[in-house]
Scaffold this motif. Sequence first.
Motif, PDB file in Angstrom:
ATOM      1  N   GLY A  59      -0.679  -4.343 -13.936  1.00  8.69           N
ATOM      2  CA  GLY A  59      -1.084  -3.483 -12.839  1.00  8.69           C
ATOM      3  C   GLY A  59      -0.333  -3.889 -11.582  1.00  8.69           C
ATOM      4  O   GLY A  59      -0.321  -5.066 -11.222  1.00  8.69           O
ATOM      5  N   VAL A  60       0.302  -2.927 -10.936  1.00  3.22           N
ATOM      6  CA  VAL A  60       1.048  -3.165  -9.704  1.00  3.22           C
ATOM      7  C   VAL A  60       0.302  -2.459  -8.567  1.00  3.22           C
ATOM      8  O   VAL A  60       0.054  -1.253  -8.645  1.00  3.22           O
ATOM      9  N   ASN A  61      -0.046  -3.232  -7.533  1.00  4.25           N
ATOM     10  CA  ASN A  61      -0.730  -2.635  -6.383  1.00  4.25           C
ATOM     11  C   ASN A  61       0.133  -1.554  -5.749  1.00  4.25           C
ATOM     12  O   ASN A  61       1.332  -1.761  -5.533  1.00  4.25           O
ATOM     13  N   GLY A  62      -0.478  -0.418  -5.423  1.00  2.46           N
ATOM     14  CA  GLY A  62       0.216   0.659  -4.717  1.00  2.46           C
ATOM     15  C   GLY A  62       0.569   0.243  -3.296  1.00  2.46           C
ATOM     16  O   GLY A  62       0.055  -0.753  -2.763  1.00  2.46           O
ATOM     17  N   ASP A  63       1.423   1.020  -2.661  1.00  2.47           N
ATOM     18  CA  ASP A  63       1.921   0.688  -1.327  1.00  2.47           C
ATOM     19  C   ASP A  63       0.811   0.516  -0.294  1.00  2.47           C
ATOM     20  O   ASP A  63       0.826  -0.442   0.483  1.00  2.47           O
ATOM     21  N   ASP A  64      -0.149   1.438  -0.240  1.00  5.08           N
ATOM     22  CA  ASP A  64      -1.224   1.331   0.743  1.00  5.08           C
ATOM     23  C   ASP A  64      -2.056   0.079   0.513  1.00  5.08           C
ATOM     24  O   ASP A  64      -2.474  -0.583   1.461  1.00  5.08           O
ATOM     25  N   SER A  65      -2.293  -0.236  -0.742  1.00  5.86           N
ATOM     26  CA  SER A  65      -3.047  -1.440  -1.089  1.00  5.86           C
ATOM     27  C   SER A  65      -2.302  -2.698  -0.622  1.00  5.86           C
ATOM     28  O   SER A  65      -2.900  -3.600  -0.031  1.00  5.86           O
ATOM     29  N   VAL A  66      -1.002  -2.762  -0.867  1.00  3.26           N
ATOM     30  CA  VAL A  66      -0.208  -3.920  -0.440  1.00  3.26           C
ATOM     31  C   VAL A  66      -0.277  -4.059   1.077  1.00  3.26           C
ATOM     32  O   VAL A  66      -0.457  -5.159   1.604  1.00  3.26           O
ATOM     33  N   ARG A  67      -0.169  -2.948   1.787  1.00  2.00           N
ATOM     34  CA  ARG A  67      -0.235  -2.975   3.251  1.00  2.00           C
ATOM     35  C   ARG A  67      -1.586  -3.532   3.721  1.00  2.00           C
ATOM     36  O   ARG A  67      -1.640  -4.355   4.632  1.00  2.00           O
ATOM     37  N   ARG A  68      -2.667  -3.098   3.074  1.00  2.00           N
ATOM     38  CA  ARG A  68      -3.992  -3.606   3.446  1.00  2.00           C
ATOM     39  C   ARG A  68      -4.139  -5.087   3.123  1.00  2.00           C
ATOM     40  O   ARG A  68      -4.733  -5.841   3.885  1.00  2.00           O
ATOM     41  N   LEU A  69      -3.588  -5.513   1.992  1.00  6.82           N
ATOM     42  CA  LEU A  69      -3.743  -6.903   1.554  1.00  6.82           C
ATOM     43  C   LEU A  69      -2.780  -7.864   2.260  1.00  6.82           C
ATOM     44  O   LEU A  69      -3.133  -9.014   2.532  1.00  6.82           O
TER      45      LEU A  69
END
Length: 159
Positions: A59-69
Amino acid sequence: MRRAQDKIGNRDEIARRVAAARAAGRSVAFANGCFDVLHVGHVRYLAGARAEADLLVVGVNGDDSVRRLKGEGRPVLPESDRAALVAALRSVDYVVVFPEDDVTTLLLALKPDVHCKGTDYTPETVPEREVVRAYGGRIAIVGDAKDHDTRRLLARLRE
């Protein structure tokens, strides 16, 4: 050997592939992460995860998720590139990009036999441990010592 782009699918496609593999008697491992600027620690983590089962779903985190994390300026690479890089690794059978900040929903959709986390965790500190145990899966800590990380790599590149 499958082409990298053939390994990438959405949640429903990957769930169908996992169900077919399981019906054929194969065990399934799952690993996840942002994989923003792929490095040797990622490669070793995924190779360790693949050793836990017959096939590996990542599972690869989506772009918005990476930005939040990870904060502003991240991800460095868009989700499609990060998914393609991960899919190009020999140890990886399937890749799915997920929009959530954690993998609970994806774990419940796939129910992998083994949920693999890196050595910065212990079985007791894996956030999804109760979800995995509830459906009968197990936790595995894999990879080498967490001596590599993207933040430090990016800091070195900025110097």
